[in-house]
Design a protein around this motif. Sequence first.
Motif, PDB file in Angstrom:
ATOM      1  N   ILE A  71       0.848  -1.197   0.000  1.00 49.98           N
ATOM      2  CA  ILE A  71       0.000   0.000   0.000  1.00 49.98           C
ATOM      3  C   ILE A  71       0.880   1.243   0.000  1.00 49.98           C
ATOM      4  O   ILE A  71       1.776   1.372   0.838  1.00 49.98           O
ATOM      5  CB  ILE A  71      -0.915   0.035   1.243  1.00 49.98           C
ATOM      6  CG1 ILE A  71      -1.777  -1.233   1.304  1.00 49.98           C
ATOM      7  CG2 ILE A  71      -1.794   1.278   1.224  1.00 49.98           C
ATOM      8  CD1 ILE A  71      -2.563  -1.361   2.592  1.00 49.98           C
ATOM      9  N   GLU A  72       0.618   2.153  -0.922  1.00 52.95           N
ATOM     10  CA  GLU A  72       1.247   3.469  -0.924  1.00 52.95           C
ATOM     11  C   GLU A  72       0.227   4.457  -0.373  1.00 52.95           C
ATOM     12  O   GLU A  72      -0.853   4.612  -0.936  1.00 52.95           O
ATOM     13  CB  GLU A  72       1.623   3.891  -2.340  1.00 52.95           C
ATOM     14  CG  GLU A  72       2.706   3.078  -2.993  1.00 52.95           C
ATOM     15  CD  GLU A  72       2.991   3.612  -4.386  1.00 52.95           C
ATOM     16  OE1 GLU A  72       3.714   4.611  -4.495  1.00 52.95           O
ATOM     17  OE2 GLU A  72       2.471   3.026  -5.351  1.00 52.95           O
ATOM     18  N   ALA A  73       0.563   5.122   0.713  1.00 51.80           N
ATOM     19  CA  ALA A  73      -0.396   6.052   1.324  1.00 51.80           C
ATOM     20  C   ALA A  73       0.340   7.236   1.914  1.00 51.80           C
ATOM     21  O   ALA A  73       1.382   7.079   2.547  1.00 51.80           O
ATOM     22  CB  ALA A  73      -1.200   5.343   2.398  1.00 51.80           C
ATOM     23  N   GLU A  74      -0.218   8.428   1.726  1.00 53.52           N
ATOM     24  CA  GLU A  74       0.362   9.612   2.351  1.00 53.52           C
ATOM     25  C   GLU A  74      -0.096   9.726   3.794  1.00 53.52           C
ATOM     26  O   GLU A  74       0.691   9.807   4.715  1.00 53.52           O
ATOM     27  CB  GLU A  74      -0.038  10.871   1.566  1.00 53.52           C
ATOM     28  CG  GLU A  74       0.947  11.224   0.468  1.00 53.52           C
ATOM     29  CD  GLU A  74       0.594  12.546  -0.192  1.00 53.52           C
ATOM     30  OE1 GLU A  74      -0.163  13.330   0.396  1.00 53.52           O
ATOM     31  OE2 GLU A  74       1.076  12.768  -1.306  1.00 53.52           O
ATOM     32  N   ILE A  95       1.011  -7.825   4.122  1.00 54.34           N
ATOM     33  CA  ILE A  95       0.686  -6.482   3.628  1.00 54.34           C
ATOM     34  C   ILE A  95       1.720  -5.509   4.161  1.00 54.34           C
ATOM     35  O   ILE A  95       1.962  -5.439   5.372  1.00 54.34           O
ATOM     36  CB  ILE A  95      -0.712  -6.045   4.097  1.00 54.34           C
ATOM     37  CG1 ILE A  95      -1.774  -7.052   3.643  1.00 54.34           C
ATOM     38  CG2 ILE A  95      -1.043  -4.650   3.579  1.00 54.34           C
ATOM     39  CD1 ILE A  95      -3.130  -6.825   4.281  1.00 54.34           C
ATOM     40  N   VAL A  96       2.321  -4.752   3.265  1.00 54.64           N
ATOM     41  CA  VAL A  96       3.312  -3.741   3.648  1.00 54.64           C
ATOM     42  C   VAL A  96       2.777  -2.373   3.261  1.00 54.64           C
ATOM     43  O   VAL A  96       2.356  -2.172   2.115  1.00 54.64           O
ATOM     44  CB  VAL A  96       4.669  -3.995   2.956  1.00 54.64           C
ATOM     45  CG1 VAL A  96       5.672  -2.907   3.353  1.00 54.64           C
ATOM     46  CG2 VAL A  96       5.202  -5.379   3.324  1.00 54.64           C
ATOM     47  N   MET A  97       2.787  -1.442   4.204  1.00 57.14           N
ATOM     48  CA  MET A  97       2.313  -0.085   3.927  1.00 57.14           C
ATOM     49  C   MET A  97       3.475   0.896   4.002  1.00 57.14           C
ATOM     50  O   MET A  97       4.178   0.969   5.015  1.00 57.14           O
ATOM     51  CB  MET A  97       1.220   0.328   4.917  1.00 57.14           C
ATOM     52  CG  MET A  97       0.763   1.778   4.740  1.00 57.14           C
ATOM     53  SD  MET A  97      -0.555   2.268   5.886  1.00 57.14           S
ATOM     54  CE  MET A  97      -1.969   1.529   5.079  1.00 57.14           C
ATOM     55  N   PHE A  98       3.686   1.641   2.922  1.00 57.86           N
ATOM     56  CA  PHE A  98       4.645   2.744   2.889  1.00 57.86           C
ATOM     57  C   PHE A  98       3.847   4.037   2.973  1.00 57.86           C
ATOM     58  O   PHE A  98       2.953   4.283   2.155  1.00 57.86           O
ATOM     59  CB  PHE A  98       5.463   2.710   1.595  1.00 57.86           C
ATOM     60  CG  PHE A  98       6.395   1.537   1.485  1.00 57.86           C
ATOM     61  CD1 PHE A  98       7.644   1.571   2.104  1.00 57.86           C
ATOM     62  CD2 PHE A  98       6.036   0.399   0.787  1.00 57.86           C
ATOM     63  CE1 PHE A  98       8.512   0.485   2.014  1.00 57.86           C
ATOM     64  CE2 PHE A  98       6.889  -0.687   0.688  1.00 57.86           C
ATOM     65  CZ  PHE A  98       8.132  -0.643   1.305  1.00 57.86           C
ATOM     66  N   THR A  99       4.163   4.861   3.964  1.00 58.23           N
ATOM     67  CA  THR A  99       3.351   6.045   4.211  1.00 58.23           C
ATOM     68  C   THR A  99       4.180   7.183   4.787  1.00 58.23           C
ATOM     69  O   THR A  99       5.319   6.979   5.225  1.00 58.23           O
ATOM     70  CB  THR A  99       2.198   5.699   5.179  1.00 58.23           C
ATOM     71  OG1 THR A  99       1.386   6.850   5.402  1.00 58.23           O
ATOM     72  CG2 THR A  99       2.742   5.202   6.510  1.00 58.23           C
ATOM     73  N   GLU A 100       3.588   8.379   4.801  1.00 60.06           N
ATOM     74  CA  GLU A 100       4.201   9.543   5.452  1.00 60.06           C
ATOM     75  C   GLU A 100       3.549   9.807   6.806  1.00 60.06           C
ATOM     76  O   GLU A 100       3.935  10.743   7.509  1.00 60.06           O
ATOM     77  CB  GLU A 100       4.043  10.781   4.552  1.00 60.06           C
ATOM     78  CG  GLU A 100       4.718  10.670   3.196  1.00 60.06           C
ATOM     79  CD  GLU A 100       6.222  10.550   3.305  1.00 60.06           C
ATOM     80  OE1 GLU A 100       6.811  11.143   4.236  1.00 60.06           O
ATOM     81  OE2 GLU A 100       6.820   9.834   2.480  1.00 60.06           O
ATOM     82  N   ASP A 101       2.565   9.002   7.163  1.00 57.17           N
ATOM     83  CA  ASP A 101       1.792   9.223   8.386  1.00 57.17           C
ATOM     84  C   ASP A 101       2.456   8.517   9.565  1.00 57.17           C
ATOM     85  O   ASP A 101       2.431   7.294   9.660  1.00 57.17           O
ATOM     86  CB  ASP A 101       0.371   8.692   8.179  1.00 57.17           C
ATOM     87  CG  ASP A 101      -0.562   9.060   9.325  1.00 57.17           C
ATOM     88  OD1 ASP A 101      -0.087   9.648  10.315  1.00 57.17           O
ATOM     89  OD2 ASP A 101      -1.765   8.761   9.224  1.00 57.17           O
ATOM     90  N   ASP A 102       3.047   9.314  10.470  1.00 53.94           N
ATOM     91  CA  ASP A 102       3.720   8.728  11.628  1.00 53.94           C
ATOM     92  C   ASP A 102       2.868   8.776  12.893  1.00 53.94           C
ATOM     93  O   ASP A 102       3.365   8.577  14.004  1.00 53.94           O
ATOM     94  CB  ASP A 102       5.068   9.412  11.879  1.00 53.94           C
ATOM     95  CG  ASP A 102       4.921  10.907  12.168  1.00 53.94           C
ATOM     96  OD1 ASP A 102       3.777  11.430  12.138  1.00 53.94           O
ATOM     97  OD2 ASP A 102       5.954  11.573  12.415  1.00 53.94           O
TER      98      ASP A 102
END
Length: 210
Positions: A71-74, A95-102
Amino acid sequence: MPTRQLRIVIINSVPHMEEDHDPVAHAQSQHRAEALRHGLTEAGYNIIAALPADLSLPDQIARLQPDMIIIEAESDARDVLEHIVIATRDERRPIVMFTEDDDTSSMEAAMAAGVTAYIVAGLHSERVKPVLDVALARFRQEQKLLTELSETKLKLAERKLVERAKGVLMARNGLSEDQAYQKLRGLAMNKNLKLSDVAQRILDAEDLLG
């Protein structure tokens, strides 16, 4: 499962340029997407589809049967997580999520939805393979533990059935505990059934007889 056979679906929940109206954020998203795809390609992974996070996602996942979902998510990926829960409800996948949401609550929501690895910022193509390798290993370990837990619960349930059936035979036929067990065992062998199946039949008969 060899790396080069790993079939991956990428889910993009990043807003389009016309939706977010932020050129800088859009450029960062594009850079992250390019780094991800470059890392996957370099590692030899098979990207079988790139899908939007919409209502058709569960059907698409069921049709494609990927080995892993990325998943690519901001930020605020609640909608895609809801679709993921539905899509993987009957058959779990890493499932691997790459995001900017910390945000901690976002991470907790993602993990509760079944996300195996939650990666915040700093995506470089050379990091992709190690991240996915760790996620896959973690997923397999979790599945092994879940299987062992399920088997343990099943064994306990079967043991309870046998104990109850022994009690019925002891009360009905005046048998000792060992004699009741041996009778159960003999019935199971004669009928080629599991001990717990014979125990369940005895309990069902007892219920019918009142």
